[in-house]
Design a protein around this motif. Structure first.
Motif, PDB file in Angstrom:
ATOM      1  N   ARG A  73     -19.571   5.980   6.978  1.00 44.62           N
ATOM      2  CA  ARG A  73     -18.330   6.514   7.561  1.00 44.62           C
ATOM      3  C   ARG A  73     -17.739   5.521   8.560  1.00 44.62           C
ATOM      4  N   GLU A  74     -18.566   4.953   9.399  1.00 39.33           N
ATOM      5  CA  GLU A  74     -18.099   3.975  10.396  1.00 39.33           C
ATOM      6  C   GLU A  74     -17.477   2.756   9.706  1.00 39.33           C
ATOM      7  N   TYR A  75     -18.126   2.283   8.655  1.00 38.29           N
ATOM      8  CA  TYR A  75     -17.594   1.129   7.896  1.00 38.29           C
ATOM      9  C   TYR A  75     -16.235   1.482   7.287  1.00 38.29           C
ATOM     10  N   ALA A  76     -16.141   2.660   6.656  1.00 41.15           N
ATOM     11  CA  ALA A  76     -14.891   3.073   6.005  1.00 41.15           C
ATOM     12  C   ALA A  76     -13.763   3.223   7.024  1.00 41.15           C
ATOM     13  N   MET A  77     -14.052   3.826   8.161  1.00 41.86           N
ATOM     14  CA  MET A  77     -13.029   4.008   9.204  1.00 41.86           C
ATOM     15  C   MET A  77     -12.571   2.650   9.765  1.00 41.86           C
ATOM     16  N   THR A  78     -13.514   1.770   9.987  1.00 43.88           N
ATOM     17  CA  THR A  78     -13.185   0.432  10.503  1.00 43.88           C
ATOM     18  C   THR A  78     -12.321  -0.329   9.494  1.00 43.88           C
ATOM     19  N   GLU A  79     -12.715  -0.284   8.230  1.00 44.55           N
ATOM     20  CA  GLU A  79     -11.949  -0.992   7.184  1.00 44.55           C
ATOM     21  C   GLU A  79     -10.555  -0.404   7.017  1.00 44.55           C
ATOM     22  N   LEU A  80     -10.445   0.918   7.139  1.00 48.68           N
ATOM     23  CA  LEU A  80      -9.134   1.563   7.047  1.00 48.68           C
ATOM     24  C   LEU A  80      -8.232   1.098   8.193  1.00 48.68           C
ATOM     25  N   ALA A  81      -8.754   1.088   9.409  1.00 49.39           N
ATOM     26  CA  ALA A  81      -7.966   0.662  10.573  1.00 49.39           C
ATOM     27  C   ALA A  81      -7.575  -0.811  10.454  1.00 49.39           C
ATOM     28  N   ILE A  82      -8.531  -1.632  10.069  1.00 48.03           N
ATOM     29  CA  ILE A  82      -8.245  -3.074   9.923  1.00 48.03           C
ATOM     30  C   ILE A  82      -7.241  -3.290   8.787  1.00 48.03           C
ATOM     31  N   GLY A  83      -7.425  -2.554   7.683  1.00 51.80           N
ATOM     32  CA  GLY A  83      -6.502  -2.681   6.539  1.00 51.80           C
ATOM     33  C   GLY A  83      -5.084  -2.272   6.905  1.00 51.80           C
ATOM     34  N   MET A  84      -4.934  -1.165   7.642  1.00 48.86           N
ATOM     35  CA  MET A  84      -3.601  -0.714   8.063  1.00 48.86           C
ATOM     36  C   MET A  84      -2.955  -1.738   8.993  1.00 48.86           C
ATOM     37  N   ALA A  85      -3.735  -2.296   9.903  1.00 46.79           N
ATOM     38  CA  ALA A  85      -3.212  -3.322  10.815  1.00 46.79           C
ATOM     39  C   ALA A  85      -2.785  -4.568  10.030  1.00 46.79           C
ATOM     40  N   GLU A  86      -3.584  -4.913   9.017  1.00 44.11           N
ATOM     41  CA  GLU A  86      -3.246  -6.084   8.188  1.00 44.11           C
ATOM     42  C   GLU A  86      -1.968  -5.840   7.391  1.00 44.11           C
ATOM     43  N   ILE A  87      -1.809  -4.628   6.868  1.00 41.95           N
ATOM     44  CA  ILE A  87      -0.581  -4.291   6.127  1.00 41.95           C
ATOM     45  C   ILE A  87       0.635  -4.412   7.042  1.00 41.95           C
ATOM     46  N   ALA A  88       0.524  -3.898   8.257  1.00 43.96           N
ATOM     47  CA  ALA A  88       1.632  -3.988   9.218  1.00 43.96           C
ATOM     48  C   ALA A  88       1.938  -5.450   9.549  1.00 43.96           C
ATOM     49  N   LYS A  89       0.877  -6.222   9.739  1.00 48.79           N
ATOM     50  CA  LYS A  89       1.036  -7.644  10.064  1.00 48.79           C
ATOM     51  C   LYS A  89       1.714  -8.399   8.919  1.00 48.79           C
ATOM     52  N   VAL A  90       1.267  -8.157   7.701  1.00 47.60           N
ATOM     53  CA  VAL A  90       1.846  -8.829   6.528  1.00 47.60           C
ATOM     54  C   VAL A  90       3.291  -8.368   6.304  1.00 47.60           C
ATOM     55  N   SER A  91       3.552  -7.078   6.495  1.00 52.81           N
ATOM     56  CA  SER A  91       4.923  -6.568   6.336  1.00 52.81           C
ATOM     57  C   SER A  91       5.870  -7.247   7.325  1.00 52.81           C
TER      58      SER A  91
END
Length: 164
Positions: A120-138
């Motif tokens: 769960r911790e890994y999934a939550m961390t990856e989700l947060a990092i992924g969302m931040a990366e999407i915002a950064k790339v956008s």
């Protein structure tokens, strides 16, 4: 030669002289008219040629400006896409490192509950990092697209301004 013959010869000579004078005058008039028409045609041709050269120069300037804007835009695009590719590769590398670390942590758990917590911790961390990366790339894409189109928009504005 008789007087009558002399008069006829003299009249014939006068007629020939008059005819010659008339023909010379008409020939001179034709030459003058032809010369005037040729000069007029040359003047019109010169004006037409000057207009054509001016149009060619204008088209050349427009084409040169367009090509310069396209080249500048292409260089910006190339740099932007190269940067995005490098950032994407770095993100992928870090993501794989996080996945490997999470896998190691999951292999060292003692219970199912602990396993689920690590997962769960890994999934939550990856989700947060992924969302931040999407915002950064956008944001980067928006900034880059604006920069890419800027030279083309400037050129279009310049072309429109020169029309007025």
């Amino acid at each position: 030669m008789t007087d009558k013959t002399k008069k006829s010869a003299h009249s014939f000579g006068d007629a020939t002289t008059t005819l010659g004078t008339t023909m010379t005058a008409q020939t001179d008039q034709m030459i003058a008219l032809t010369k005037a028409n040729l000069e007029k045609m040359a003047g019109h041709s010169r004006v037409a040629m000057e207009r054509t050269m001016k149009t060619v120069d204008t088209l050349s300037d427009v084409t040169k400006g367009n090509l310069e804007a396209i080249l500048e835009s292409s260089q910006i695009a190339s740099t932007a896409f190269q940067s995005l590719t490098q950032e994407s590769a770095e993100y992928s590398k870090q993501s794989l490192q996080r996945a490997a670390a999470a896998t190691q942590a999951m292999m060292q758990v003692q219970s199912v509950t602990e396993f689920l917590m690590v997962q769960r911790e890994y999934a939550m961390t990856e989700l947060a990092i992924g969302m931040a990366e999407i915002a950064k790339v956008s944001q980067a894409m928006f900034t880059n697209m604006t920069a890419i189109y800027e030279p083309l928009l400037k050129r279009a504005s310049s072309a429109m301004a020169s029309k007025d």
